[in-house]
Scaffold this motif. Structure first.
Motif, PDB file in Angstrom:
ATOM      1  N   ILE A   1       8.337  -4.327  -6.205  1.00 46.05           N
ATOM      2  CA  ILE A   1       7.343  -3.746  -5.302  1.00 46.05           C
ATOM      3  C   ILE A   1       7.879  -3.656  -3.874  1.00 46.05           C
ATOM      4  N   HIS A   2       8.583  -4.683  -3.418  1.00 50.18           N
ATOM      5  CA  HIS A   2       9.070  -4.658  -2.035  1.00 50.18           C
ATOM      6  C   HIS A   2      10.561  -4.426  -1.917  1.00 50.18           C
ATOM      7  N   GLY A   3      11.297  -4.474  -3.030  1.00 54.51           N
ATOM      8  CA  GLY A   3      12.750  -4.461  -2.953  1.00 54.51           C
ATOM      9  C   GLY A   3      13.391  -3.094  -2.945  1.00 54.51           C
TER      10      GLY A   3
ATOM     11  N   CYS B   1       0.838  -1.201   0.000  1.00 56.45           N
ATOM     12  CA  CYS B   1       0.000   0.000   0.000  1.00 56.45           C
ATOM     13  C   CYS B   1       0.871   1.248   0.000  1.00 56.45           C
ATOM     14  N   GLU B   2       1.890   1.249   0.847  1.00 63.71           N
ATOM     15  CA  GLU B   2       2.785   2.399   0.932  1.00 63.71           C
ATOM     16  C   GLU B   2       3.525   2.617  -0.384  1.00 63.71           C
ATOM     17  N   ARG B   3       3.981   1.538  -0.996  1.00 64.67           N
ATOM     18  CA  ARG B   3       4.684   1.652  -2.275  1.00 64.67           C
ATOM     19  C   ARG B   3       3.734   2.120  -3.383  1.00 64.67           C
ATOM     20  N   PHE B   4       2.505   1.616  -3.372  1.00 64.95           N
ATOM     21  CA  PHE B   4       1.523   2.040  -4.382  1.00 64.95           C
ATOM     22  C   PHE B   4       1.210   3.534  -4.223  1.00 64.95           C
ATOM     23  N   ARG B   5       1.150   4.007  -2.977  1.00 62.06           N
ATOM     24  CA  ARG B   5       0.904   5.435  -2.742  1.00 62.06           C
ATOM     25  C   ARG B   5       2.029   6.252  -3.387  1.00 62.06           C
TER      26      ARG B   5
ATOM     27  N   ARG C   1      -3.012   4.397  -7.691  1.00 68.17           N
ATOM     28  CA  ARG C   1      -3.850   5.048  -6.687  1.00 68.17           C
ATOM     29  C   ARG C   1      -5.052   4.170  -6.346  1.00 68.17           C
ATOM     30  N   LYS C   2      -5.671   3.596  -7.368  1.00 65.78           N
ATOM     31  CA  LYS C   2      -6.835   2.726  -7.145  1.00 65.78           C
ATOM     32  C   LYS C   2      -6.431   1.463  -6.390  1.00 65.78           C
TER      33      LYS C   2
END
Length: 193
Positions: A191-193, A121-125, A141-142
């Motif tokens: 995404i997480h790296g 969520c934080e990375r998508f933001r 954002r969605k």
């Protein structure tokens, strides 16, 4: 809101923008793994009816997200690349000791899932706010809203099935551990790296 102890350096988006194809491939496999996690929870803990029902809904949602990301890849003339290990998850799941009661195992898996969703969520933001590609920024954002809902759902189930005080203490310890992992990451278009 997410409780993360170490925010992602916004410069991570600059790394992502240099290889959008790579982040989309990694993201697609994150959605596939989220689908697999939900199925695994159903298979491992079928006696938790409320959890099973929510995981059924989550499987449908996550596989639809996989399709959405895959469509983005195809629309850009690319093909889905190969999956690779998610070093973040590999390190994260080392935190809790193996074994324990079924309830303890369930709580640990729910806390891992909550944290992975929170970081996503934080990375998508960040992607939604910083990407120059406005179409992708809106897409992220969605998805950010969905990830926030998943994070709170998993954390809520952990508190429901475990002892709330104990779960909250474990959650804080896991957040501290995750911050140590994140201090070493943030240098790749994953995404997480």
């Amino acid at each position: 809101m997410l409780g993360l102890k170490l925010p992602t350096d916004p410069r991570w988006v600059n790394i992502v923008e240099k290889n959008i194809e790579e982040i989309l491939t990694d993201h697609a496999f994150c959605e596939q793994k989220a689908t697999s996690t939900a199925i695994s929870l159903i298979v491992s803990f079928p006696e938790y009816t409320e959890l099973v029902e929510e995981m059924i809904a989550l499987v449908k949602e996550e596989i639809s997200h996989f399709k959405m990301v895959h469509d983005k890849i195809v629309d850009r003339g690319w093909v889905l690349g190969r999956d690779r290990k998610d070093q973040y998850v590999v390190e994260l799941v080392k935190f809790f000791p193996k074994g324990g009661s079924r309830t303890t195992q369930l709580v640990h898996r729910l806390l891992y899932a909550a944290l992975i969703e929170a970081r996503s969520c934080e990375r998508f933001r960040l992607l939604s706010e910083e990407l120059q590609d406005k179409e992708l920024a809106e897409f992220y954002r969605k998805l950010m809203v969905s990830e926030a809902n998943h994070y709170t759902m998993f954390l809520g189930f952990a508190r429901q099935y475990g002892k709330k005080q104990e779960v909250d203490a474990k959650w804080q310890q896991l957040l501290d551990y995750e911050a140590q992992i994140m201090a070493k990451l943030g240098t790749s278009e994953t995404i997480h790296g």
